[in-house]
Design a protein around this motif. Structure first.
Motif, PDB file in Angstrom:
ATOM      1  N   ALA A  76       0.799  -1.226   0.085  1.00 40.37           N
ATOM      2  CA  ALA A  76       0.098   0.104   0.050  1.00 40.37           C
ATOM      3  C   ALA A  76       0.907   1.418   0.024  1.00 40.37           C
ATOM      4  O   ALA A  76       0.553   2.059  -0.629  1.00 40.37           O
ATOM      5  CB  ALA A  76      -0.836  -0.054   1.097  1.00 40.37           C
ATOM      6  N   SER A  77       1.982   1.142   0.751  1.00 42.81           N
ATOM      7  CA  SER A  77       2.855   2.644   0.751  1.00 42.81           C
ATOM      8  C   SER A  77       3.380   2.626  -0.753  1.00 42.81           C
ATOM      9  O   SER A  77       3.570   3.765  -0.929  1.00 42.81           O
ATOM     10  CB  SER A  77       3.768   2.137   1.798  1.00 42.81           C
ATOM     11  N   ASP A  78       3.699   1.529  -1.306  1.00 41.06           N
ATOM     12  CA  ASP A  78       4.649   1.596  -2.719  1.00 41.06           C
ATOM     13  C   ASP A  78       3.247   2.320  -3.524  1.00 41.06           C
ATOM     14  O   ASP A  78       3.674   3.166  -4.534  1.00 41.06           O
ATOM     15  CB  ASP A  78       4.929   0.305  -3.269  1.00 41.06           C
ATOM     16  N   THR A  79       2.282   1.867  -3.777  1.00 40.67           N
ATOM     17  CA  THR A  79       1.122   2.377  -4.458  1.00 40.67           C
ATOM     18  C   THR A  79       0.733   3.900  -4.048  1.00 40.67           C
ATOM     19  O   THR A  79       0.581   4.608  -4.814  1.00 40.67           O
ATOM     20  CB  THR A  79      -0.293   1.585  -4.333  1.00 40.67           C
ATOM     21  N   LEU A  80       0.846   4.143  -2.867  1.00 40.51           N
ATOM     22  CA  LEU A  80       0.498   5.697  -2.292  1.00 40.51           C
ATOM     23  C   LEU A  80       1.786   6.277  -2.870  1.00 40.51           C
ATOM     24  O   LEU A  80       1.663   7.568  -3.122  1.00 40.51           O
ATOM     25  CB  LEU A  80       0.851   5.412  -1.019  1.00 40.51           C
ATOM     26  N   LYS A  81       2.978   6.198  -3.010  1.00 38.72           N
ATOM     27  CA  LYS A  81       4.105   6.734  -3.433  1.00 38.72           C
ATOM     28  C   LYS A  81       3.849   6.833  -5.037  1.00 38.72           C
ATOM     29  O   LYS A  81       4.060   7.985  -5.667  1.00 38.72           O
ATOM     30  CB  LYS A  81       5.359   6.191  -3.229  1.00 38.72           C
ATOM     31  N   ASN A  82       3.264   5.901  -5.632  1.00 41.93           N
ATOM     32  CA  ASN A  82       2.991   5.936  -7.117  1.00 41.93           C
ATOM     33  C   ASN A  82       1.949   7.074  -7.368  1.00 41.93           C
ATOM     34  O   ASN A  82       1.816   8.037  -8.329  1.00 41.93           O
ATOM     35  CB  ASN A  82       2.455   4.685  -7.734  1.00 41.93           C
ATOM     36  N   ILE A  83       0.731   7.016  -6.225  1.00 42.81           N
ATOM     37  CA  ILE A  83      -0.099   8.157  -6.587  1.00 42.81           C
ATOM     38  C   ILE A  83       0.699   9.517  -6.249  1.00 42.81           C
ATOM     39  O   ILE A  83       0.052  10.618  -6.967  1.00 42.81           O
ATOM     40  CB  ILE A  83      -1.052   7.953  -5.453  1.00 42.81           C
ATOM     41  N   CYS A  99       0.609  12.308   0.079  1.00 42.32           N
ATOM     42  CA  CYS A  99       1.022  10.768  -0.209  1.00 42.32           C
ATOM     43  C   CYS A  99       2.305  10.097   0.371  1.00 42.32           C
ATOM     44  O   CYS A  99       2.422   9.319   0.815  1.00 42.32           O
ATOM     45  CB  CYS A  99       0.665  10.832  -1.768  1.00 42.32           C
ATOM     46  N   TYR A 100       3.333  11.179  -0.172  1.00 38.63           N
ATOM     47  CA  TYR A 100       4.690  10.774   0.133  1.00 38.63           C
ATOM     48  C   TYR A 100       4.880  10.687   1.913  1.00 38.63           C
ATOM     49  O   TYR A 100       5.616   9.771   2.402  1.00 38.63           O
ATOM     50  CB  TYR A 100       5.585  11.924  -0.149  1.00 38.63           C
ATOM     51  N   GLU A 101       4.033  11.631   2.509  1.00 36.50           N
ATOM     52  CA  GLU A 101       4.318  11.738   3.972  1.00 36.50           C
ATOM     53  C   GLU A 101       3.465  10.249   4.681  1.00 36.50           C
ATOM     54  O   GLU A 101       4.181   9.708   5.513  1.00 36.50           O
ATOM     55  CB  GLU A 101       3.573  12.834   4.630  1.00 36.50           C
ATOM     56  N   ASP A 102       2.425  10.103   4.042  1.00 35.32           N
ATOM     57  CA  ASP A 102       1.624   8.872   4.515  1.00 35.32           C
ATOM     58  C   ASP A 102       2.572   7.635   4.142  1.00 35.32           C
ATOM     59  O   ASP A 102       2.715   6.380   4.891  1.00 35.32           O
ATOM     60  CB  ASP A 102       0.123   8.718   4.066  1.00 35.32           C
ATOM     61  N   SER A 103       3.171   7.605   3.031  1.00 34.05           N
ATOM     62  CA  SER A 103       4.066   6.363   2.451  1.00 34.05           C
ATOM     63  C   SER A 103       5.060   6.261   3.470  1.00 34.05           C
ATOM     64  O   SER A 103       5.453   5.081   3.855  1.00 34.05           O
ATOM     65  CB  SER A 103       4.439   6.680   1.159  1.00 34.05           C
ATOM     66  N   LEU A 104       5.926   7.270   3.851  1.00 32.29           N
ATOM     67  CA  LEU A 104       6.790   7.479   4.730  1.00 32.29           C
ATOM     68  C   LEU A 104       6.733   6.823   5.870  1.00 32.29           C
ATOM     69  O   LEU A 104       7.230   6.077   6.552  1.00 32.29           O
ATOM     70  CB  LEU A 104       7.450   8.953   4.807  1.00 32.29           C
ATOM     71  N   ARG A 105       5.448   7.294   6.513  1.00 35.12           N
ATOM     72  CA  ARG A 105       4.865   6.891   7.969  1.00 35.12           C
ATOM     73  C   ARG A 105       4.648   5.415   7.811  1.00 35.12           C
ATOM     74  O   ARG A 105       5.032   4.761   8.947  1.00 35.12           O
ATOM     75  CB  ARG A 105       3.815   7.617   8.225  1.00 35.12           C
TER      76      ARG A 105
END
Length: 277
Positions: A76-83, A99-105
């Protein structure tokens, strides 16, 4: 077959295979399944490559929802980074940051602080913050990423070099020439140690180093860096593709004009920060 065509950059043909695969997987496994999420994610990636960004977001959001619902946090974090990448392409920078902040978290939670996936998210976050002229926070993200990659890979890995390069470019553009030169020198040192294939970005960094030396009054060192850059520029075929630029570079070596030194190469070869997708 879909991945084979994707690797050949035949995006439209590859998409037809993934569409068929998606239909089959939904029929066999249902919608809430890992393989269905994987398929939506790659379809979103392909649409982004085709510059169909709105369609890309639709597929990526479906992948994100499935991966989140079934507990695949890292995916999910990978997809969020793609978004986030798509939002950045659309110049929706605030949405990209979110998106990047959530992916990082999510990556910190799953992997801890010292993992390359954490560094990867920090680089994406730093790049978009730099796009927003948030220089200090962007630099903090990049420096944390640099320390992580040093811890994970050691000081002389090309993945470390890419972060040194980005920090150097950012500092150069900000006018922090001492800091810029330190990081650009480190980039060159790593590339030389690893004998990494010469490329346009390497040429550009050498010219930046030459520019910094010229600004600081070190003409001999400036010409040495420019000469090496020009030699590589010609060796890898860029001079044939950019004859006017080649002439400009020759003129720079003959009689560098201090008024033009920062604009001679910057923006004409390859100076974008590395997004690291």
């Amino acid at each position: 077959m879909g991945f084979t065509l994707l690797n050949k950059e035949e995006y439209e043909r590859s998409m037809s295979f993934f569409e068929e695969a998606l239909t089959i997987r939904i029929d066999v496994f249902g919608v809430e399944h890992s393989l269905v999420g994987d398929t939506y994610n790659i379809m979103g990636f392909i649409e982004a490559k085709r510059e169909e960004l709105d369609k890309a977001l639709v597929f990526l959001m479906k992948a994100y929802q499935i991966r989140g619902n079934i507990g695949e946090t890292l995916k999910a974090s990978d997809t969020l980074k793609n978004i986030g990448n798509v939002h950045r392409e659309q110049c929706n920078l605030k949405e990209a940051v979110d998106c990047y902040e959530d992916s990082l978290r999510m990556r910190r939670s799953e992997l801890g602080d010292k993992h390359d996936k954490v560094a990867d998210a920090l680089i994406s976050l730093g790049t978009v913050r730099y796009d927003m002229s948030l220089h200090d926070s962007a630099m903090a993200n990049y420096k944390e990423a640099l320390e992580i990659r040093r811890d994970v890979y050691g000081d002389f890995d090309d993945r470390v070099a890419s972060v040194q390069q980005n920090i150097g470019i950012m500092q150069f553009r900000a006018g922090n020439l001492t800091e810029a030169k330190h990081h650009l020198d480190e980039f060159v040192k790593i590339r030389r140690v690893n004998k990494t294939k010469e490329s346009a970005d390497y040429v550009n960094i050498l010219f930046m180093i030459g520019n910094i030396n010229r600004i600081n009054g070190y003409d001999t060192q400036a010409k040495a860096a420019w000469s090496e850059a020009l030699e590589i520029f010609k060796h890898i075929g860029l001079a044939k593709e950019n004859p006017e630029l080649a002439r400009t570079l020759d003129n720079l070596l003959e009689s560098p004009d201090p008024a033009e030194k920062q604009n001679t190469v910057i923006g004409k070869i390859s100076v974008n920060l590395l997004g690291e997708k």
